[in-house]
Design a protein around this motif. Structure first.
Motif: not given
Lengths: 316, 296
Positions: A169, A172, A179
């Motif tokens: 992960w 953003i 992302n």
């Protein structure tokens, strides 16, 4: 109008009360939920456990404990996760944006595709194009999002190896492109179903609107088809779709659980599952409370919005 | 999904006789296709134990990852060398058991409560519907996860929770039908002729409510199959090694790392076809019985 608002507010408060009660009982009534044992470990003597229990106020009667807990919750203190050694509120602050990004992108893309598809399908009702759209969306409705996710994984990650299956992960804010690229598969898995259901609802409403007198009148005035469709027919056909979008937002909160699990996204859903498997009940409790409360609040807002926009329901 | 539509689409959907794309009488080819597939699945589930299939839980590492159409393993084998065909049939038993129990409990308990309160009206109705609304406001998946976190994982608990979660939607639906039905002349006629309330409810209203409720139930069967798949995938479903369609897909998901796709694809296809067939049959019946989509 005021009466309706008031009634809805009372209903909401009652449901929220039940939500807090259930979340509270979840932790208090479970045998494995005894935090004193968890904090001291299995080796602890019964006396030590009893002492800590008294210190934590666990021996007070249930109603007292409920009120104390509710007071803490209202001040934003959801307790502390023993396993993560972190405040539950902090865990939530970290995980909520991930789930919201996933849900918002899916529903946004769903709407983006569903509006033109629904319009075309209704306008061309009965033609081959309409039949293709209608039957495809019917078939897709039989495909739950996790099956779509599996098929996407097989195609894009296993066969063609274009996109990673379970990427690490990246927020953003740090690397927007990575992302978004990592979210292509999870978002598609959720959005495809949204497109199907929204298209179906919009088509159905629009066919009815297109048969009404004011569309006939607009045609008689010689307005162009494009103008009639976008300026007259579309706004009148949006009620059901907007309602459904609201409910999908609420539904996406729980729908994201499985998608996050499949694609390894560290959002609310995955954290909740990990907490359940570790029996980290303080964390489970906090998350159930927050997710259920947001679900209930979104649902009432949706209900209220369509009651206020649809004159037929205003007094209902 | 069924529940979502019930709350969302206010009564504005299309009068289907005017909807050109849906015109025509009869059930159509797709309805019969759906019915056939569904009957095959049910029959396989019922007689599965008597079929000459391999043991669904027998592990045989030498034969792992055999592809579909291998000799002796029609649908191949999984990562432990277990026969996929036997596991699909075994999983069908679990899926059919959970979904039928859930829907039958929902229809009978929810149907009766809904019809009774719809007919009686008054404070009984108000209180019941308030309770129903509270129950429906809870996200079902969370309730399920919460209960499993507390009570542990077993087929029994899953079936009980599913059945309880199903009841409110049926109450709401049955009440709506009962309210429409009780306005009809024959109810007034029976009342005037001195029929007892219980007779009107059980001999008059309930059979009528049940017809529409069963249509709803067929669509709901698919929903339960999905729900089983979801919880199996999340690792909180029926405990292993019992095969369920959901747990097989979840196993297959782990085999992707070895570039093996049939372990996930076979149960996924079976699940899709079964849900599709239920939707086709439910939709066909709904149209024939002229139940409006918005009611469901």
């Amino acid at each position: 109008m005021r009466q309706l608002l008031l009634r809805k507010l009372v209903e909401l408060i009652v449901v929220l009360f039940v939500v807090t009660l259930v979340s509270f009982l979840l932790l208090s009534l479970v045998p494995g939920g005894n935090p004193a044992v968890r904090m001291l470990g299995d080796q602890a003597t019964p006396e030590a456990v009893a002492e800590l229990r008294a210190e934590l106020g666990l021996d007070d009667p249930l109603p007292t404990r409920y009120l104390r807990w509710l007071g803490d919750v209202l001040r934003g203190d959801l307790g502390r996760s023993i396993d993560l050694n972190q405040d539950v509120a902090d865990v939530l602050r970290e995980k909520v944006p991930i789930t919201i990004e996933l849900a918002a992108l899916s529903i946004g893309i769903g709407v983006l595709f569903a509006v033109p598809l629904g319009i075309v399908s209704a306008w061309k009702a009965g033609t081959r194009l309409d039949k293709v759209i209608t039957s495809t969306s019917f078939a897709v409705l039989s495909l739950p999002s996790f099956l779509i996710a599996i098929v996407l994984l097989i195609l894009f990650a296993v066969r063609w190896k274009i996109l990673p299956a379970t990427p690490a992960w990246v927020p953003i804010t740090e690397a927007p492109l990575t992302n978004l690229k990592n979210l292509i598969l999870p978002v598609s898995a959720m959005a495809i179903g949204e497109i199907a259901v929204l298209t179906r609802v919009l088509r159905s409403d629009m066919i009815e609107v297109l048969q009404s007198n004011f569309i006939e009148a607009a045609r008689a005035k010689g307005m162009s088809n494009r103008y009639i469709l976008t300026r007259h027919a579309l706004p009148a056909s949006l009620t059901s779709m907007l309602t459904l979008i609201g409910l999908q937002i609420a539904g996406a909160l729980t729908g994201a659980v499985i998608i996050e699990q499949i694609f390894g996204l560290p959002g609310l859903g995955r954290t909740l599952l990990l907490a359940i498997s570790r029996r980290d009940l303080v964390l489970v409790q906090g998350m159930v409370l927050i997710v259920a409360a947001s679900y209930v609040i979104v649902n009432s807002l949706v209900d209220l919005t369509y009651r206020m926009t649809d004159p037929r329901l205003r007094h209902g | 999904m069924a529940e979502t539509v019930a709350r969302t689409v206010p009564d504005v959907d299309v009068d289907e006789s005017r909807d050109v794309a849906n015109a025509g009488n009869g059930f159509g080819l797709m309805f019969w296709f759906g019915l056939c597939w569904f009957i095959i699945v049910v029959v396989l589930a019922v007689i599965g134990d008597f079929l000459p299939l391999k043991d669904p839980n027998r592990i045989n590492p030498a034969d792992k990852y055999l592809p579909v159409l291998s000799e002796g393993h029609l649908l191949g084998t999984d990562q432990l060398g277990r026969d996929m065909l036997a596991r699909i049939v075994d999983g069908a038993q679990v899926s059919m058991f959970i979904s039928f129990v859930t829907v039958v409990v929902g229809i009978s308990i929810g149907g009766i409560i809904g019809t009774v309160v719809g007919y009686l009206g008054g404070w009984v109705e108000t209180v019941t519907m308030a309770l129903v609304n509270v129950m429906l406001s809870f996200p079902a998946l969370l309730v399920l996860l919460g209960v499993i976190a507390m009570a542990g994982q077993s087929l029994k608990i899953i079936v009980i929770v599913f059945a309880i979660l199903a009841i409110p939607a049926y109450i709401r639906f049955a009440r709506a039908s009962a309210i429409t039905l009780k306005e009809q002349e024959w109810v007034a006629a029976s009342e005037m002729m001195g029929a007892k309330r219980t007779r009107i409810i059980f001999r008059g209203l309930i059979p009528n409510v049940m017809i529409t409720l069963i249509t709803f139930g067929l669509l709901a069967l698919g929903g339960v199959i999905v729900a089983e798949g979801v919880i199996a995938f999340l690792g909180v479903g029926v405990p292993k090694p019992q095969a369920t369609w959901g747990s097989m897909i979840s196993d297959g998901n782990q085999a992707f790392a070895d570039d093996i796709i049939h372990i996930a694809l076979v149960p996924a296809a079976v699940m899709f076809l079964t849900i599709l067939s239920l939707n086709l049959v439910g939709d066909g019946l709904r149209r024939r019985l002229q139940v409006r989509e918005s009611m469901i």
